[in-house]
Design an enzyme around this catalytic site. Structure first.
Site, PDB file in Angstrom:
ATOM      1  N   ASP A   1      10.482   0.419   5.701  1.00 24.98           N
ATOM      2  CA  ASP A   1      10.857  -0.270   4.461  1.00 24.98           C
ATOM      3  C   ASP A   1      11.789  -1.454   4.728  1.00 24.98           C
ATOM      4  O   ASP A   1      12.717  -1.363   5.531  1.00 24.98           O
ATOM      5  CB  ASP A   1      11.574   0.696   3.529  1.00 24.98           C
ATOM      6  CG  ASP A   1      10.681   1.828   3.047  1.00 24.98           C
ATOM      7  OD1 ASP A   1       9.827   2.290   3.812  1.00 24.98           O
ATOM      8  OD2 ASP A   1      10.869   2.264   1.886  1.00 24.98           O
TER       9      ASP A   1
ATOM     10  N   ASP B   1       6.571  -1.201   1.284  1.00 27.78           N
ATOM     11  CA  ASP B   1       7.825  -1.357   0.530  1.00 27.78           C
ATOM     12  C   ASP B   1       8.591  -2.592   0.991  1.00 27.78           C
ATOM     13  O   ASP B   1       9.682  -2.519   1.557  1.00 27.78           O
ATOM     14  CB  ASP B   1       8.690  -0.099   0.624  1.00 27.78           C
ATOM     15  CG  ASP B   1       8.268   0.960  -0.383  1.00 27.78           C
ATOM     16  OD1 ASP B   1       7.175   0.824  -0.960  1.00 27.78           O
ATOM     17  OD2 ASP B   1       9.037   1.917  -0.599  1.00 27.78           O
TER      18      ASP B   1
ATOM     19  N   ASN C   1       4.414   2.272  -1.919  1.00 29.08           N
ATOM     20  CA  ASN C   1       4.378   2.602  -3.340  1.00 29.08           C
ATOM     21  C   ASN C   1       5.003   1.510  -4.208  1.00 29.08           C
ATOM     22  O   ASN C   1       4.691   1.395  -5.394  1.00 29.08           O
ATOM     23  CB  ASN C   1       5.080   3.946  -3.610  1.00 29.08           C
ATOM     24  CG  ASN C   1       6.546   3.921  -3.274  1.00 29.08           C
ATOM     25  OD1 ASN C   1       6.919   3.641  -2.136  1.00 29.08           O
ATOM     26  ND2 ASN C   1       7.398   4.228  -4.243  1.00 29.08           N
ATOM     27  N   HIS C   2       5.859   0.664  -3.617  1.00 34.99           N
ATOM     28  CA  HIS C   2       6.440  -0.437  -4.393  1.00 34.99           C
ATOM     29  C   HIS C   2       5.520  -1.647  -4.466  1.00 34.99           C
ATOM     30  O   HIS C   2       5.810  -2.588  -5.205  1.00 34.99           O
ATOM     31  CB  HIS C   2       7.811  -0.828  -3.831  1.00 34.99           C
ATOM     32  CG  HIS C   2       8.892   0.112  -4.240  1.00 34.99           C
ATOM     33  ND1 HIS C   2       9.722  -0.104  -5.321  1.00 34.99           N
ATOM     34  CD2 HIS C   2       9.269   1.308  -3.729  1.00 34.99           C
ATOM     35  CE1 HIS C   2      10.575   0.894  -5.447  1.00 34.99           C
ATOM     36  NE2 HIS C   2      10.315   1.767  -4.499  1.00 34.99           N
TER      37      HIS C   2
ATOM     38  N   HIS D   1       2.552   4.766   4.594  1.00 35.90           N
ATOM     39  CA  HIS D   1       3.870   4.568   3.988  1.00 35.90           C
ATOM     40  C   HIS D   1       4.601   5.870   3.708  1.00 35.90           C
ATOM     41  O   HIS D   1       5.691   6.104   4.218  1.00 35.90           O
ATOM     42  CB  HIS D   1       3.768   3.770   2.692  1.00 35.90           C
ATOM     43  CG  HIS D   1       5.106   3.634   2.018  1.00 35.90           C
ATOM     44  ND1 HIS D   1       6.119   2.878   2.558  1.00 35.90           N
ATOM     45  CD2 HIS D   1       5.612   4.207   0.889  1.00 35.90           C
ATOM     46  CE1 HIS D   1       7.189   2.972   1.779  1.00 35.90           C
ATOM     47  NE2 HIS D   1       6.905   3.771   0.775  1.00 35.90           N
TER      48      HIS D   1
ATOM     49  N   HIS E   1       9.374   5.141   3.858  1.00 38.96           N
ATOM     50  CA  HIS E   1       9.614   5.632   2.499  1.00 38.96           C
ATOM     51  C   HIS E   1      10.967   6.312   2.283  1.00 38.96           C
ATOM     52  O   HIS E   1      11.484   6.293   1.167  1.00 38.96           O
ATOM     53  CB  HIS E   1       8.483   6.597   2.103  1.00 38.96           C
ATOM     54  CG  HIS E   1       8.514   7.029   0.671  1.00 38.96           C
ATOM     55  ND1 HIS E   1       8.333   6.146  -0.370  1.00 38.96           N
ATOM     56  CD2 HIS E   1       8.705   8.252   0.101  1.00 38.96           C
ATOM     57  CE1 HIS E   1       8.401   6.808  -1.521  1.00 38.96           C
ATOM     58  NE2 HIS E   1       8.631   8.076  -1.260  1.00 38.96           N
TER      59      HIS E   1
END
Length: 325
Positions: free
Chosen positions: A99, A127, A159-160, A209, A233
């Site tokens: 990330d 991310d 996920n972002h 991720h 993550h």
């Protein structure tokens, strides 16, 4: 620069190998491939150089880079992702990055410490936006590198990189505040929707991720001969941490995350031998200044070149295909 200053990397080789036996250090059953050679793209190269300048003191992205340039960049990045599969299979060596979350200064430190593309090959685990203060700088620079070096530089989806998440946690707000543009935010979503979600390095390291589904209770279910799962993550104190009897490693690359944690960051390099080593980044303001000096030096070295030299080892799909097939 991001709100959370950072420090020079500490190189740390860990006695952790991605394979279980000496005989597996040389990847087997791999066909040769002809990598896709990127055509010179002076506009994207110029955009990349201006993004690096934004990383210096008093640099302002909204002054140096206009919205139409970012929209055009998104269109080109979307086409690159469309021409590559959702499962990326590559050979080592490669550097795995976790990330980033809008911490632009720390992203530049990673490149400064490990090597700028295409001198090193990279796979990012997602991310890139939200939480931090320089989301646009981060994602724009990464997209530029992806366009310029599509077979050396890989970006997985986190996920972002989803509309329902980044409209809440900062990216939408930043696009509207800095460029007053909902359209710009939507263009980025269109690119995110085309990004791959899984990578395999050397046929042995599975990268993604967040992790595997809870419905998968055995690696045998995947029908892959996997020795290690690399995911991101999750904030971990040292920047990396092994779990599950060293069959899973978490890599997190945003030091002093959100300015609220005192965590280190790390990247994981997978060598030709499939041995993993970790480079640790501690948060400190001094290293940011050193990284910015290195960026300035890089700009001076490349200012007279029409196109950067591509001397890195080509990498791409390992099944004999290319993105053009």
């Amino acid at each position: 620069m991001p709100a959370s200053p950072s420090k020079a990397p500490q190189s740390k080789t860990v006695d952790a190998r991605c394979v279980r036996s000496q005989s597996l250090f040389i990847p087997l059953h791999y066909k040769t491939f002809t990598p896709v050679v990127a055509k010179p793209n002076p506009e994207i190269h110029d955009l990349m150089m201006r993004l690096l300048k934004v990383g210096q003191a008093n640099g302002r992205m909204t002054t140096a880079i206009k919205e139409p340039e970012l929209l055009k960049m998104c269109k080109e990045a979307k086409e690159v992702f469309k021409n590559q599969p959702s499962l990326i299979e590559i050979d080592p060596p490669v550097i795995i990055v976790g990330d980033i979350h809008g911490q632009y200064g720390d992203l530049l430190r990673i490149f400064n410490g490990s090597g700028f593309p295409p001198d090193k090959n990279y796979m990012f685990l997602g991310d890139y936006v939200d939480r931090g203060s320089k989301n646009l700088e981060v994602i724009s620079l990464l997209f530029c590198y992806k366009i310029l070096y599509p077979e050396h530089f890989f970006l997985l989806r986190g996920n972002h990189e989803c509309l329902n998440v980044n409209k809440v946690y900062g990216f939408l707000e930043e696009c509207n505040r800095r460029y007053k543009s909902m359209r710009l935010w939507q263009y980025f979503q269109d690119v995110f929707n085309m990004m791959p979600i899984v990578g395999i390095v050397g046929g042995r390291v599975l990268c993604m991720h967040g992790g595997l589904s809870r419905d998968i209770d055995s690696l045998d279910t995947l029908r892959l001969d996997i020795d290690l799962i690399a995911r991101a993550h999750q904030v971990v104190q040292d920047g990396y941490e092994f779990f599950a009897d060293r069959k899973l490693v978490t890599v997190f690359s945003a030091p002093q995350y959100c300015g609220q944690f005192d965590n280190n960051a790390a990247t994981m390099e997978i060598a030709d031998t499939m041995q993993c080593s970790f480079q640790v980044y501690k948060p400190t303001a001094k290293a940011v200044r050193l990284a910015m000096a290195k960026i300035k030096e890089l700009q001076l070295e490349t200012s007279q070149e029409a196109w950067p030299k591509q001397e890195a080892k080509p990498m791409g799909p390992t099944d004999g295909t290319t993105a053009q097939d």
